[in-house]
Design a protein around this motif. Structure first.
Motif, short mmCIF file in Angstrom:
data_model
loop_
_atom_site.label_atom_id
_atom_site.label_comp_id
_atom_site.label_asym_id
_atom_site.label_seq_id
_atom_site.Cartn_x
_atom_site.Cartn_y
_atom_site.Cartn_z
N GLY A 178 0.57 -1.25 0.48
CA GLY A 178 -0.23 0.01 0.00
C GLY A 178 0.75 1.21 0.10
O GLY A 178 1.87 0.96 0.80
N LEU A 179 0.69 1.90 -0.94
CA LEU A 179 1.42 3.43 -0.69
C LEU A 179 0.43 4.61 -0.66
O LEU A 179 -0.62 4.10 -0.90
CB LEU A 179 1.61 3.60 -2.29
CG LEU A 179 2.79 2.32 -2.76
CD1 LEU A 179 3.02 3.03 -4.34
CD2 LEU A 179 4.45 3.02 -1.90
N THR A 180 0.79 5.64 0.05
CA THR A 180 -0.10 6.92 0.61
C THR A 180 0.02 7.93 -0.82
O THR A 180 -0.61 8.77 -0.97
CB THR A 180 0.02 7.40 1.46
OG1 THR A 180 1.47 7.12 1.93
CG2 THR A 180 -0.78 6.00 2.56
N GLU A 181 1.31 8.29 -1.24
CA GLU A 181 2.42 9.41 -2.20
C GLU A 181 3.43 8.94 -2.80
O GLU A 181 3.86 8.41 -2.42
CB GLU A 181 2.40 10.43 -0.63
CG GLU A 181 2.77 11.90 -1.59
CD GLU A 181 3.10 13.18 -0.54
OE1 GLU A 181 2.82 14.18 -0.49
OE2 GLU A 181 4.27 12.35 -0.11
N VAL A 182 2.88 9.27 -4.16
CA VAL A 182 3.83 9.33 -5.09
C VAL A 182 4.24 10.56 -5.95
O VAL A 182 2.99 11.02 -6.71
CB VAL A 182 3.46 7.85 -6.55
CG1 VAL A 182 5.25 8.02 -7.00
CG2 VAL A 182 3.87 6.78 -5.47
#
Length: 275
Positions: A146-150
Motif C-alpha cells: 500500500g502506497l499513500t503518496e508518490v
C-alpha cells in the motif's frame, strides 16, 4: 566412466532481437551490442523514409526493414509513441515478447489496456523498462503493501525543454532562475511532454497510477544535468531518491541512462545470472 553431471552442457543459444527505431537511442544500443555473445540484434525496424540512412550505418550487420519480421521472438522498442500502435501491439498479438522504452505512451486513453490485452491475446509478456530512473523495483514492491503518496520532480536545463510546450510558458533562452513549467498528474505530464516525461509515467505505473501521481517539471538554467527527484510514502516506510543523469550526447531531451536501461535488458536475456 561418464557422469551426466560432468558432461559438457550445450552452449547457450544466441537470442535474436528486433530493434524498433534507429534514432539516437536505437543507434547507441545497436553499436554497444555489437559483438555480444548471447544477444544479437538481427533486425531493425524504421520508417520507409529512413531505410537508406539506416542501411548505410548498419551495413551487413542486421536487416533493416519497415515491419517486425514474422520470425521475431523478442522486440525492443525505442522509436517513440507511434511505434507502440504500429508495431508493438501487432507483435504482442502474434505472441512476440516485447520490451518498450516509450513508457509515456501508456498515458494515452486506453493505451495501457490495449497493450495488456494484446499480450494476453498472444500469450506473451510486455516489459516496461525503467529507462532514465532508478528505484522502480522498490516502488513496485512497496505498492504490494500500500502506497499513500508518490511525487516526482523533473529538472532539466532549458535546452532539454526546447521543442516542447514549455516554450509557451517561458522564454527558455532568457530565464535566469529555475522556472516551473508544469504541475500536474503523471498522465497530463506524459501527454504534454512525451519525450521528456517518460520517467513520470514509469514511476506512476509502478506505484499509484497515472492519475494519483503528482508531477512538477522545472527548466533550470543553473544545472547541466537531468535531475530526477522521487518521493514515496506508504506502509513500507518512506523513500527519497535523487538522480543526476547526464543527457545523451546525440539528444539532450534523453537521459543516457535510458540507453543503458535498454542494454541491461538485452544483456540479461543472454546472461546465466541476472540482477
Amino acid at each position: 566412466m561418464s557422469n551426466a553431471s560432468t558432461q559438457a552442457r550445450p552452449a547457450r543459444a544466441t537470442q535474436p532481437v528486433t530493434l524498433i527505431g534507429f534514432g539516437a537511442i536505437g543507434r547507441s544500443i545497436f553499436q554497444r551490442m555489437a559483438g555480444h555473445s548471447g544477444v544479437r540484434i538481427t533486425h531493425i525496424v524504421v520508417q520507409a523514409a529512413g531505410l537508406d540512412e539506416a542501411r548505410a550505418v548498419v551495413g551487413e550487420a542486421a536487416t533493416v526493414t519497415t515491419a517486425v519480421p514474422a520470425e521475431a521472438s523478442l522486440v525492443l522498442e525505442c522509436a517513440g509513441h507511434a511505434a507502440l500502435i504500429e508495431h508493438v501491439v501487432p507483435a504482442l498479438q502474434r505472441g512476440v515478447e516485447c520490451a518498450v522504452l516509450s513508457i509515456g505512451a501508456l498515458s494515452g486513453p486506453g493505451m495501457a489496456e490495449q497493450l495488456a490485452a494484446a499480450a494476453e491475446q498472444g500469450g506473451t509478456q510486455l516489459h516496461l523498462l525503467s529507462g532514465a530512473i532508478g528505484g522502480v523495483d522498490a516502488i513496485a514492491a512497496a505498492r504490494l503493501a500500500g502506497l499513500t503518496e508518490v511525487r516526482y520532480t523533473g529538472r532539466k536545463p532549458p535546452s532539454g525543454w526546447r521543442g516542447t510546450p514549455a516554450e509557451a510558458v517561458c522564454d527558455l533562452a532568457a530565464i535566469t532562475e529555475p522556472t516551473v513549467i508544469l504541475e500536474a498528474t503523471a498522465r497530463e505530464a506524459a501527454q504534454l511532454y512525451p519525450k521528456n516525461a517518460n520517467v513520470a509515467a514509469t514511476i506512476s505505473l509502478a506505484g499509484l497510477g497515472l492519475d494519483a501521481t503528482r508531477v512538477r517539471l522545472i527548466a533550470d538554467p543553473t544545472v547541466s544535468e537531468n535531475i530526477h527527484q522521487i518521493s514515496v510514502r506508504g506502509e513500507f516506510g518512506e523513500m527519497e531518491l535523487t538522480m543526476r543523469g547526464k543527457p545523451l550526447a546525440d539528444n539532450p531531451k534523453t537521459s543516457a541512462l535510458t540507453v543503458l536501461s535498454g542494454l541491461r535488458f538485452l544483456h540479461n536475456r543472454g546472461a546465466a545470472v541476472t540482477v
